[in-house]
Structure formats: structure tokens, C-alpha cells
Motif scaffolding. Sequence first.
Motif, PDB file in Angstrom:
ATOM      1  N   MET A 100       0.855  -1.056  -0.067  1.00 37.61           N
ATOM      2  CA  MET A 100       0.120   0.059   0.114  1.00 37.61           C
ATOM      3  C   MET A 100       0.950   1.193  -0.084  1.00 37.61           C
ATOM      4  O   MET A 100       0.632   2.248  -0.663  1.00 37.61           O
ATOM      5  CB  MET A 100      -0.920  -0.070   1.224  1.00 37.61           C
ATOM      6  N   ALA A 101       1.851   1.152   0.783  1.00 34.44           N
ATOM      7  CA  ALA A 101       2.851   2.352   0.796  1.00 34.44           C
ATOM      8  C   ALA A 101       3.463   2.811  -0.417  1.00 34.44           C
ATOM      9  O   ALA A 101       3.609   3.560  -0.956  1.00 34.44           O
ATOM     10  CB  ALA A 101       3.818   2.176   2.022  1.00 34.44           C
ATOM     11  N   ALA A 104       0.730   4.146  -2.554  1.00 30.32           N
ATOM     12  CA  ALA A 104       0.471   5.580  -2.286  1.00 30.32           C
ATOM     13  C   ALA A 104       1.662   6.477  -2.830  1.00 30.32           C
ATOM     14  O   ALA A 104       1.097   7.641  -3.009  1.00 30.32           O
ATOM     15  CB  ALA A 104       0.683   5.854  -0.709  1.00 30.32           C
ATOM     16  N   HIS A 107       0.784   7.093  -6.231  1.00 30.82           N
ATOM     17  CA  HIS A 107      -0.426   8.052  -6.732  1.00 30.82           C
ATOM     18  C   HIS A 107       0.254   9.637  -6.459  1.00 30.82           C
ATOM     19  O   HIS A 107      -0.292  10.404  -7.202  1.00 30.82           O
ATOM     20  CB  HIS A 107      -1.681   7.814  -5.841  1.00 30.82           C
ATOM     21  N   ALA A 163      -4.394   3.754   7.479  1.00 25.90           N
ATOM     22  CA  ALA A 163      -3.669   3.603   6.352  1.00 25.90           C
ATOM     23  C   ALA A 163      -4.459   3.607   5.208  1.00 25.90           C
ATOM     24  O   ALA A 163      -4.286   4.241   4.142  1.00 25.90           O
ATOM     25  CB  ALA A 163      -2.853   2.323   6.413  1.00 25.90           C
ATOM     26  N   VAL A 164      -5.785   2.813   5.474  1.00 25.06           N
ATOM     27  CA  VAL A 164      -6.580   2.972   4.270  1.00 25.06           C
ATOM     28  C   VAL A 164      -7.299   4.125   3.867  1.00 25.06           C
ATOM     29  O   VAL A 164      -7.365   4.615   2.940  1.00 25.06           O
ATOM     30  CB  VAL A 164      -7.765   1.891   4.467  1.00 25.06           C
ATOM     31  N   TYR A 167      -4.843   6.042   1.940  1.00 28.90           N
ATOM     32  CA  TYR A 167      -4.708   5.530   0.608  1.00 28.90           C
ATOM     33  C   TYR A 167      -6.067   5.987  -0.046  1.00 28.90           C
ATOM     34  O   TYR A 167      -5.680   6.566  -1.302  1.00 28.90           O
ATOM     35  CB  TYR A 167      -4.832   4.193   0.450  1.00 28.90           C
ATOM     36  N   ASP A 197      -8.493  -1.085  -7.222  1.00 33.88           N
ATOM     37  CA  ASP A 197      -8.287  -1.157  -5.913  1.00 33.88           C
ATOM     38  C   ASP A 197      -9.423  -1.532  -4.945  1.00 33.88           C
ATOM     39  O   ASP A 197      -9.502  -2.058  -3.802  1.00 33.88           O
ATOM     40  CB  ASP A 197      -7.788   0.243  -5.303  1.00 33.88           C
TER      41      ASP A 197
END
Length: 251
Positions: A100-101, A104, A107, A163-164, A167, A197
Motif C-alpha cells: 500500500m505504501a 501511495a 499516486h 492507512a486505508v 490511501y 483497488d
Amino acid sequence: MDILETDAYDRRQRRNTSCVLFLFLLPFFASAALYFYLWIPDSAPSILAAGLKAAPVLSLAFVVLKYNGGGSLLGVAGGLVMSAGGDICLIWPDLFLMGMAFFAVAHLLYSLSFLTSHYSSQSSCSCGLYFFYLLLWGAGGGIYFYLLPFLKKSPVPELFVPAVGGYVLLIVLMTTFAARTRRPLILLGSLVFMVSDFTLALQQFKVVEHLDYGRHIVMTTYYLAQLLIAIGDVKTMMGKQAEELLKFKRL
């Protein structure tokens, strides 16, 4: 007569350029086809699986670098490289947060690219665009609050809840800047990325126990999104170069 000849020449140049671009994209199509043929997600995590999954996106990064130069490492090419890092991490379930990082950061790099000067000529806003922004942010917020109860049931809710949320904020922001460019391929790629996603989140956080062809949907939409963003960025740069050449001819 000179104007007609110049117009015909420009059409031939665009046609030839599109053919060359398609040839550069052949490694992407070949590696994506190989990935689906071997269907790596059903096998045990391995370096080979990670490499095959990341190969299509890395091939797109090469294409963007070829056309847009090293500066694109701080833009779309860099975002593609970061995405490949995320692809590798997601092969191992324990590295989901790290994946995820990586995405991120991707993006963020896409967002920075969409704000650069070669998109500036398309940056004017209209009431329709503002309405689209409202819908987009409403959808992003709705998705997060829909997932929230399931995030709280995750193994480490103190990590996944923020975290989500972060994101979702970044991918909606990236899609907002994509809409600002007024480039159809860029915008469509960003929207398809959100679909990919969201589909992944439904499965990862057990929102649905079983989704028929869930992995197929995630990876097909993911590769399609990256392809659209990469082609959109390359064509934007090509358009800028054509405009500069036309200005030069008029001098």
C-alpha cells in the motif's frame, strides 16, 4: 498547396508515431498475457511470481522513459516503478501494508505529473468539472466508510483504519488531478484504478466471502489502468512536442 502538404505530412507522422508506440507496448501485452496464462496468484509466493507480476508495469515505465525522458521518474514513470514495487510486495500477504505504501507513493508521483506544465493548457475548470469533483470525493468518502467496519475487524485495525483512509485520500486526489488535465485516457485510467483497488479491498478485508473471478477483475482493471495512464502521458508529451514544432514552422 504548402498547407495541404504540411497537413498530410503531419498525419503521416502521427500514424507512424502511433505504430512505433504500439511496437514499444508489445512487451507489456506479452508479459501481461504470460502472467495470466501462468496465473501466478494461485501459486506459492516466489521471486519468479513477483517478477512476472511486476514485468508488465515495468515495461510501461520503460516506454514512458523512452518518450518522456529521465524527468518522468518524478512523474508517471516513477509512479509505474513504485507500482511495480507494490506488485512485488502484494505477492506476500504479510507485506500488504508495504505494498500500500508503494502504491501511495505512486499516486503522489502521478499527481505531481498531472500538475506539471505540459498539462497546464487543459487546467481551466467548469461547473461540470466541479460537479464531477463533488461526485468523486463523495464516492471516495462513501467507499471508505463502507469499508470502515471491516477494517476495524482486521488483524491490526490500529494500522489499517488510518492507512486505508490515507490511501483512499491519495487515490481520489490523484483522480481529481487526472480530471483536471482534461485528458480522457488519463482520467479513464485513474477511474479504472479506483475500481481495481476497491475490488481488491472487498476481498482483502473480507467484505465479500467469495467474489467470482475476483482476482481476474483486480488484475485486468489494474493493468488496464496503468496502460491508459502511461499512454495518456506519452501522448500528452507528444502533443506538446507537435505544438512546439508547429510554432517553429510558423516562425
